[in-house]
Design a protein around this motif. Structure first.
Motif, PDB file in Angstrom:
ATOM      1  N   ILE A  92      -4.392   6.563   7.149  1.00 21.73           N
ATOM      2  CA  ILE A  92      -5.801   6.259   7.413  1.00 21.73           C
ATOM      3  C   ILE A  92      -5.902   5.182   8.499  1.00 21.73           C
ATOM      4  N   ASN A  93      -5.051   4.181   8.410  1.00 23.83           N
ATOM      5  CA  ASN A  93      -5.012   3.126   9.429  1.00 23.83           C
ATOM      6  C   ASN A  93      -4.657   3.712  10.807  1.00 23.83           C
ATOM      7  N   CYS A  98      -8.670  12.083   8.997  1.00 28.94           N
ATOM      8  CA  CYS A  98      -7.356  11.953   8.368  1.00 28.94           C
ATOM      9  C   CYS A  98      -7.283  12.961   7.226  1.00 28.94           C
ATOM     10  N   ASP A 120      -0.693   6.870   2.318  1.00 23.72           N
ATOM     11  CA  ASP A 120      -2.088   7.299   2.556  1.00 23.72           C
ATOM     12  C   ASP A 120      -2.801   6.234   3.394  1.00 23.72           C
ATOM     13  N   ALA A 121      -2.606   4.971   3.001  1.00 23.90           N
ATOM     14  CA  ALA A 121      -3.269   3.874   3.720  1.00 23.90           C
ATOM     15  C   ALA A 121      -2.729   3.765   5.144  1.00 23.90           C
ATOM     16  N   HIS A 126       0.867  -1.186   0.000  1.00 26.17           N
ATOM     17  CA  HIS A 126       0.000   0.000   0.000  1.00 26.17           C
ATOM     18  C   HIS A 126       0.901   1.233   0.000  1.00 26.17           C
ATOM     19  N   ASP A 171      -4.751   6.633  -2.017  1.00 26.62           N
ATOM     20  CA  ASP A 171      -4.589   5.188  -2.176  1.00 26.62           C
ATOM     21  C   ASP A 171      -5.956   4.488  -2.018  1.00 26.62           C
ATOM     22  N   GLY A 208      -6.507   2.653   1.157  1.00 26.06           N
ATOM     23  CA  GLY A 208      -6.839   3.532   2.281  1.00 26.06           C
ATOM     24  C   GLY A 208      -8.310   3.933   2.253  1.00 26.06           C
TER      25      GLY A 208
END
Ligand code: UTP
Length: 234
Positions: free
Chosen positions: A131-132, A142, A127-128, A124, A192, A195
């Motif tokens: 977000i995570n 986010c 961005d992911a 990934h 992403d 994300g």
């Protein structure tokens, strides 16, 4: 204390030399403002030019996407250490350690006003990761700080008449960026899609904006009006 996670696109670190210096100074001022407002920040930094260049260098030799991703991750961590050192140098209480995974980042965010990190594992983009991290720290939202003004219906570099959006649902954004797949290391999209799928599952609010203008990031973090796209709801 409320927290917000900001994904800083690596391209923001590599514009014209003079601009990037003033951008870094503005970043310090913005972060200090948020700390005074009792907002804790997670900053996740992208790979930008060093990631792209390094991946391009070895692509003709290495075919394995995971290996290329690992090179990209190293570049994101290089950029994260640049931001972390600049913040620390300006007197901000930032985590000395750059976390390498989400549990470590969550733990550090409980201890510091500011935590800066890059990527985690292949598959990934940052961005992911951002977000995570926002989901895992129950952050308010986010912010995806990139180098385009808003989300467009299609890439404005290919169609300069493309429509842009002030507000979208997460499902609408997923349609624009495509399904949650990671196919190419170093490939760039406005956000992403992996994300976006995470944000949809957890009902996380995203603010996508032009991070070259620091006031945009400042306003979005504070919950004030900003220029960009708000993504919320299903
Ligand atoms: P970036 O997050 O910078 O992705 O990570 P990007 O979208 O390609 O670039 P920008 O931010 O729009 O400029 C660079 C590359 O590093 C790998 C991926 O190959 C990604 O494309 N990466 C990054 C990972 O594999 N895992 C991570 O957690 C982060």
């Amino acid at each position: 204390m409320k927290s917000v996670v900001v994904a800083v696109g690596g391209s923001l670190l590599r514009p014209e030399v003079e601009e990037r210096e003033s951008w870094l100074k503005d970043l310090c001022a913005m972060v200090k403002d948020q700390i005074s407002s009792k907002i804790r920040l997670g900053i996740v930094v992208g790979g930008g030019n060093p990631a792209r260049e390094s991946i391009q260098l070895v692509k003709p030799i290495i075919n394995d996407v995971m290996a290329l991703d690992r090179i990209g991750i190293s570049a994101t961590r290089l950029n994260a250490s640049i931001i972390k050192e600049v913040l620390e140098n300006s007197g901000i209480s930032v985590s000395e350690k750059i976390p390498i995974d989400i549990p470590e980042a969550v733990n550090l965010m409980e201890q510091y006003d500011v935590v800066v990190m890059g990527g985690t594992i292949p598959g990934h983009t940052t961005d992911a990761v951002a977000i995570n991290l926002a989901i895992s720290t129950h952050s308010e939202k986010c912010i995806i700080a990139t180098n385009v003004k808003k989300v467009y219906e299609e890439d404005p570099r290919n169609n300069k008449n493309a429509l842009s959006f002030d507000i979208l649902t997460t499902r609408e954004l997923q349609k624009i960026v495509g399904p949650a797949e990671h196919s190419k290391a170093g490939a760039s999209q406005v956000v992403d899609p992996i994300g976006v799928a995470l944000a949809m599952d957890s009902d996380l609010i995203l603010n996508i904006l032009d991070g070259r203008k620091m006031d945009n990031i400042r306003n979005a973090v504070q919950g004030n009006v900003f220029e960009g796209t708000i993504v919320k709801g299903d």
